[in-house]
Design a protein around this motif. Structure first.
Motif, short mmCIF file in Angstrom:
data_model
loop_
_atom_site.label_atom_id
_atom_site.label_comp_id
_atom_site.label_asym_id
_atom_site.label_seq_id
_atom_site.Cartn_x
_atom_site.Cartn_y
_atom_site.Cartn_z
N ASP A 5 0.82 -1.20 0.00
CA ASP A 5 0.00 0.00 0.00
C ASP A 5 0.86 1.26 0.00
O ASP A 5 2.06 1.19 -0.24
N GLU A 6 0.20 2.35 0.28
CA GLU A 6 0.83 3.66 0.16
C GLU A 6 2.08 3.80 1.03
O GLU A 6 2.97 4.59 0.72
N GLN A 7 2.12 3.07 2.12
CA GLN A 7 3.29 3.17 3.01
C GLN A 7 4.56 2.80 2.25
O GLN A 7 5.63 3.38 2.47
N PHE A 8 4.45 1.83 1.35
CA PHE A 8 5.63 1.43 0.57
C PHE A 8 6.09 2.59 -0.30
O PHE A 8 7.29 2.83 -0.46
N CYS A 9 5.13 3.33 -0.87
CA CYS A 9 5.48 4.51 -1.68
C CYS A 9 6.20 5.54 -0.84
O CYS A 9 7.15 6.18 -1.29
N GLN A 10 5.74 5.70 0.41
CA GLN A 10 6.39 6.65 1.31
C GLN A 10 7.86 6.27 1.52
O GLN A 10 8.74 7.13 1.56
N ILE A 11 8.08 4.98 1.63
CA ILE A 11 9.45 4.50 1.84
C ILE A 11 10.28 4.76 0.60
O ILE A 11 11.42 5.22 0.67
N GLU A 12 9.72 4.49 -0.57
CA GLU A 12 10.45 4.76 -1.81
C GLU A 12 10.75 6.24 -1.97
O GLU A 12 11.80 6.64 -2.45
N ASP A 13 9.81 7.06 -1.52
CA ASP A 13 10.00 8.52 -1.60
C ASP A 13 11.17 9.01 -0.77
O ASP A 13 11.63 10.12 -0.96
N LEU A 14 11.58 8.21 0.20
CA LEU A 14 12.69 8.64 1.06
C LEU A 14 14.04 8.40 0.39
O LEU A 14 15.07 8.76 0.93
N GLN A 15 14.03 7.77 -0.77
CA GLN A 15 15.29 7.54 -1.48
C GLN A 15 15.79 8.85 -2.04
O GLN A 15 15.03 9.66 -2.53
N ASP A 16 17.09 9.04 -1.92
CA ASP A 16 17.69 10.21 -2.56
C ASP A 16 19.15 9.87 -2.85
O ASP A 16 19.54 8.70 -2.74
N GLU A 17 19.95 10.89 -3.18
CA GLU A 17 21.35 10.61 -3.55
C GLU A 17 22.12 9.99 -2.40
O GLU A 17 23.00 9.17 -2.62
N THR A 18 21.79 10.41 -1.17
CA THR A 18 22.54 9.85 -0.04
C THR A 18 22.06 8.45 0.32
O THR A 18 22.80 7.64 0.86
N SER A 19 20.81 8.14 0.05
CA SER A 19 20.29 6.79 0.31
C SER A 19 19.56 6.27 -0.93
O SER A 19 18.34 6.17 -0.94
N PRO A 20 20.31 5.95 -1.97
CA PRO A 20 19.67 5.56 -3.23
C PRO A 20 18.97 4.21 -3.19
O PRO A 20 18.11 3.93 -4.01
N ASN A 21 19.38 3.37 -2.22
CA ASN A 21 18.78 2.03 -2.15
C ASN A 21 17.98 1.83 -0.88
O ASN A 21 17.84 0.73 -0.37
N PHE A 22 17.44 2.94 -0.38
CA PHE A 22 16.77 2.90 0.90
C PHE A 22 15.66 1.86 0.94
O PHE A 22 15.56 1.07 1.87
N ALA A 23 14.81 1.87 -0.08
CA ALA A 23 13.66 0.95 -0.07
C ALA A 23 14.12 -0.50 -0.03
O ALA A 23 13.61 -1.31 0.75
N GLU A 24 15.14 -0.80 -0.83
CA GLU A 24 15.62 -2.19 -0.86
C GLU A 24 16.23 -2.58 0.48
O GLU A 24 16.06 -3.71 0.95
N GLU A 25 16.91 -1.62 1.10
CA GLU A 25 17.51 -1.90 2.41
C GLU A 25 16.45 -2.17 3.46
O GLU A 25 16.57 -3.09 4.26
#
Lengths: 133, 171
Positions: A5-25
């Motif tokens: 659900d949307e929570q997963f999108c929120q997690i993907e949204d937290l990805q940026d240059e400093t944490s490019p693989n945040f969702a996978e982690e």
């Protein structure tokens, strides 16, 4: 896809240059945790028959993790398990636990494929040949 | 992604972004709350238990200079490093942790019990404490707020919850 659900999108949204693989982690942490929790529940159900409070306490932890990454289908099955605990329905618990395990396996497959696809797609501009297989 | 102790010791003399201490026994939730806080440009230290949180808070705000020096007296090299680090901690004493955000339900010590300990401590009581929980239990929420919690967030915590909270709570 109904699994997330949307929570997963929120997690993907937290990805940026400093944490490019945040969702996978985060997902990888989830599966490390969930495998352990599923085992705990399995063992608790074997060692402590009809100890619904104990079963429920373990499932509460697993459900919490599902909730945090947006694993909605699996979360629903966890809820059903907890309902069965509340009703002290051992057979119901056995059945819902099988469903929890099934959803867990499906989710894992889907997320592994998803991240694999992302990796193959690669960052824009570097993918110069079509994905191998 | 490492949840490192970036805040303690202040790397160099960078103007301190607020340092938030996140407490949660779930590694998934710790990762998520750390990600949310970092995306809002806070420094984050994440620990897995209330006990560790108290150790950290105590080590920042509790030791005096002589205690720290005597502790490392026999290790000159370590002493130099340790003193440099702890002197900067002492310099920011009381202001090093700007906010604590903790899960309610943890084995050993709950977030509520951590909240009480913080509010009972003369050194720590000014630090705002926010409780998170996946369960919406009004009596629990009220009890935490009455005990002095700044806010109570329902999990899954969203970025918007945290930015709203931080703009209210932090300078």
């Amino acid at each position: 896809m109904g699994y997330l659900d949307e929570q997963f999108c929120q997690i993907e949204d937290l990805q940026d240059e400093t944490s490019p693989n945040f969702a996978e982690e985060v997902v990888s942490l989830f599966f490390k945790d969930s495998v352990r929790l599923v085992t705990n529940i399995e063992q608790a159900m074997e060692k402590y028959p009809e100890d619904f409070n104990r079963w429920d306490a373990h499932m509460q932890q697993l459900k919490g993790s599902c909730y945090s990454i947006g694993a909605s289908k699996m979360n629903n099955e966890c809820t059903l398990f907890r309902n069965n605990c509340g009703q002290e329905n051992a057979e119901g618990c056995m059945r819902s636990f099988q469903k929890v395990k099934r959803e867990h396996a499906i989710l894992r497959q889907k997320l592994e494929s998803y991240f694999q696809l992302l990796r193959q797609a690669g960052p824009a501009g570097t993918a110069t040949r079509p994905a191998g297989k | 992604m490492a949840s490192s102790c970036m805040g303690i010791g202040g790397e160099g003399s960078a103007p301190a972004a607020p340092h938030v201490l996140a407490v949660d026994d779930s590694s998934v939730d710790r990762a998520v709350i750390t990600g949310i806080l970092r995306s809002s440009k806070f420094r984050v230290t994440a620990v897995d238990s209330a006990k560790r949180a108290l150790e950290l808070l105590g080590s920042v705000c509790g030791l005096t200079e002589p205690q720290i020096i005597s502790r490392f007296r026999n290790f000159r090299f370590l002493c130099c490093i340790a003193c440099a680090i702890t002197y900067s901690c002492i310099g920011l004493q009381g202001a090093n942790v700007s906010m604590i955000i903790t899960d309610y339900w943890m084995p050993d010590m709950t977030g509520y019990e951590l909240l009480k300990k913080v509010k009972e401590s003369s050194k720590l009581r000014e630090i705002p404490v926010v409780i998170m929980s996946s369960e919406n239990v009004p009596t629990r929420i009220n009890r935490c707020l009455e005990e002095g919690a700044e806010d109570f967030l329902l999990k899954p915590v969203r970025r918007s919850d945290v930015s709203r909270l931080c703009s209210r709570v932090l300078p």
